[in-house]
Write a protein that holds these residues in place. Structure first.
Motif, mmCIF file in Angstrom:
data_model
loop_
_atom_site.group_PDB
_atom_site.id
_atom_site.type_symbol
_atom_site.label_atom_id
_atom_site.label_comp_id
_atom_site.label_asym_id
_atom_site.label_seq_id
_atom_site.Cartn_x
_atom_site.Cartn_y
_atom_site.Cartn_z
ATOM 1 N N SER A 111 -8.751 -1.139 84.702
ATOM 2 C CA SER A 111 -8.393 -0.954 85.823
ATOM 3 C C SER A 111 -7.794 -0.433 84.777
ATOM 4 O O SER A 111 -6.831 -0.163 83.997
ATOM 5 C CB SER A 111 -7.498 -2.907 86.163
ATOM 6 N N LYS A 120 -10.730 -15.608 86.665
ATOM 7 C CA LYS A 120 -11.921 -14.527 88.086
ATOM 8 C C LYS A 120 -12.242 -14.260 86.874
ATOM 9 O O LYS A 120 -14.426 -13.934 87.336
ATOM 10 C CB LYS A 120 -11.647 -14.653 88.842
ATOM 11 N N LEU A 121 -11.851 -13.026 86.333
ATOM 12 C CA LEU A 121 -12.974 -12.454 86.047
ATOM 13 C C LEU A 121 -13.265 -12.606 84.606
ATOM 14 O O LEU A 121 -14.526 -12.518 84.421
ATOM 15 C CB LEU A 121 -11.958 -10.686 85.006
ATOM 16 N N LEU A 145 -11.563 -1.638 88.634
ATOM 17 C CA LEU A 145 -10.493 -2.955 89.811
ATOM 18 C C LEU A 145 -9.460 -1.931 90.457
ATOM 19 O O LEU A 145 -8.446 -1.083 89.522
ATOM 20 C CB LEU A 145 -10.196 -4.054 88.893
ATOM 21 N N ILE A 169 -3.164 -3.495 88.088
ATOM 22 C CA ILE A 169 -2.567 -4.974 88.043
ATOM 23 C C ILE A 169 -1.371 -5.459 88.759
ATOM 24 O O ILE A 169 -0.637 -6.741 89.659
ATOM 25 C CB ILE A 169 -3.741 -5.962 87.334
ATOM 26 N N LYS A 211 -4.353 -16.128 88.801
ATOM 27 C CA LYS A 211 -6.192 -16.456 88.974
ATOM 28 C C LYS A 211 -6.623 -14.796 88.691
ATOM 29 O O LYS A 211 -8.255 -15.757 88.607
ATOM 30 C CB LYS A 211 -5.393 -16.532 90.788
ATOM 31 N N LEU A 212 -6.235 -13.870 89.113
ATOM 32 C CA LEU A 212 -7.181 -12.370 88.191
ATOM 33 C C LEU A 212 -8.146 -12.387 87.136
ATOM 34 O O LEU A 212 -9.355 -12.737 87.106
ATOM 35 C CB LEU A 212 -6.936 -12.069 88.976
ATOM 36 N N GLU A 219 -0.998 -14.217 91.343
ATOM 37 C CA GLU A 219 -2.296 -13.338 91.716
ATOM 38 C C GLU A 219 -2.670 -13.125 90.546
ATOM 39 O O GLU A 219 -3.424 -13.054 90.417
ATOM 40 C CB GLU A 219 -2.069 -12.797 92.501
ATOM 41 N N LYS A 220 -1.576 -12.429 89.350
ATOM 42 C CA LYS A 220 -2.505 -12.217 88.015
ATOM 43 C C LYS A 220 -2.917 -13.285 87.204
ATOM 44 O O LYS A 220 -4.190 -13.296 86.635
ATOM 45 C CB LYS A 220 -1.658 -11.121 87.026
ATOM 46 N N TYR A 253 -9.847 -7.265 95.510
ATOM 47 C CA TYR A 253 -10.679 -7.108 94.729
ATOM 48 C C TYR A 253 -10.066 -9.099 94.065
ATOM 49 O O TYR A 253 -11.131 -9.601 93.521
ATOM 50 C CB TYR A 253 -10.722 -6.527 93.217
ATOM 51 N N THR A 254 -9.355 -9.472 93.939
ATOM 52 C CA THR A 254 -8.877 -10.507 94.160
ATOM 53 C C THR A 254 -9.336 -11.724 94.463
ATOM 54 O O THR A 254 -10.304 -12.847 94.553
ATOM 55 C CB THR A 254 -7.702 -10.859 94.713
ATOM 56 N N GLU A 255 -10.169 -11.007 96.023
ATOM 57 C CA GLU A 255 -11.276 -11.991 97.509
ATOM 58 C C GLU A 255 -11.988 -12.149 97.253
ATOM 59 O O GLU A 255 -13.027 -12.479 98.188
ATOM 60 C CB GLU A 255 -10.187 -12.035 98.376
#
Length: 239
Positions: free
Chosen positions: A117, A135-136, A53, A121, A131-132, A128-129, A103-105
């Motif tokens: 990464s 997602k990961l 990432l 980040i 949420k990421l 956002e962190k 990479y977040t979207e």
């Protein structure tokens, strides 16, 4: 946040040609960060699927590829200029996919055995962190590993001032010229750093196990987490 992404892409496109050379002069603990991060990538699979990432020039991926030469890597970054450097670095390797995107979207189509990464980040804000990390966790395979080399915010104003003072002193004596130093300082305006404690908590809340900070030098850290496969019994996880 879209404007932030545009600014990040613009700034890093500008420095792409000299980024690797400068990085060693901008990070006091450069060797430790990457050496320890690579050492933590302990995988049972000799052909792991790896996601990098904010891959930039592929520096972090190069350490993984050295350790797992048959790995399948996906490098994703906002900056197409940085990825061009990565393409040149890995010109002799065919098992690498390059994606110029946020990479977040991005909609990932495969699971990964290792997600890495490096110094990326921290450009994201707190929500956002969180949420990421969620997602990961959803795109990683059972028994997989997440390694994040990054910068963190000091827990107090005093600690934050210590972090900044140490870094400023280091770069002023690094051999970089004044234009390069000014450019590096300008890029810090893109930072949206969070404390280490918060990020470890968010990783745990996302479902990760073995969450830890394995290395720390002032505000430079190596964070580590695993996605456990299944549980057998109350005390012994099977990976």
């Amino acid at each position: 946040m879209k404007n932030d992404r545009i600014d990040i892409r613009t700034q890093f496109n500008k420095v792409s040609q000299r980024y690797d050379e400068q990085r060693k002069k901008l990070i006091p603990c450069f060797e430790d960060l990457y050496r320890i991060a690579a050492a933590l990538a302990i995988l049972e699979n000799d052909t792991p699927s790896v996601l990098d990432l904010g891959a930039g020039t592929g520096l972090m991926s190069s350490f993984i590829l050295e350790k797992y030469p048959n790995s399948n890597l996906t490098l994703i970054d906002l900056s197409d200029g940085m990825l061009e450097i990565a393409r040149a670095r890995f010109s002799n390797h065919s098992n690498i996919t390059y994606i110029a995107s946020d990479y977040t979207e991005f909609d990932y189509s495969e699971p990964y055995d290792l997600v890495i990464s490096s110094l990326s980040i921290h450009h994201m804000n707190d929500p956002e962190k969180q949420k990421l990390f969620q997602k990961l966790y959803s795109i990683m395979t059972p028994g997989s590993i997440f390694i994040n080399v990054d910068q963190v915010l000091g827990n107090t104003d005093y600690l934050e001032s210590l972090y900044k003072s140490d870094w400023k002193k280091y770069i002023e004596n690094s051999g970089l010229d004044q234009a390069e130093i000014s450019s590096a300082i300008e890029r810090t305006k893109l930072d949206r750093m969070s404390t280490l404690d918060h990020q470890l908590q968010w990783l745990t809340e996302a479902g990760f196990s073995d969450v830890d900070c394995v290395y720390k030098y002032y505000n430079f850290v190596v964070m580590f987490a695993t996605k456990i496969e299944i549980y057998r019994g109350p005390n012994r996880p099977e990976r």
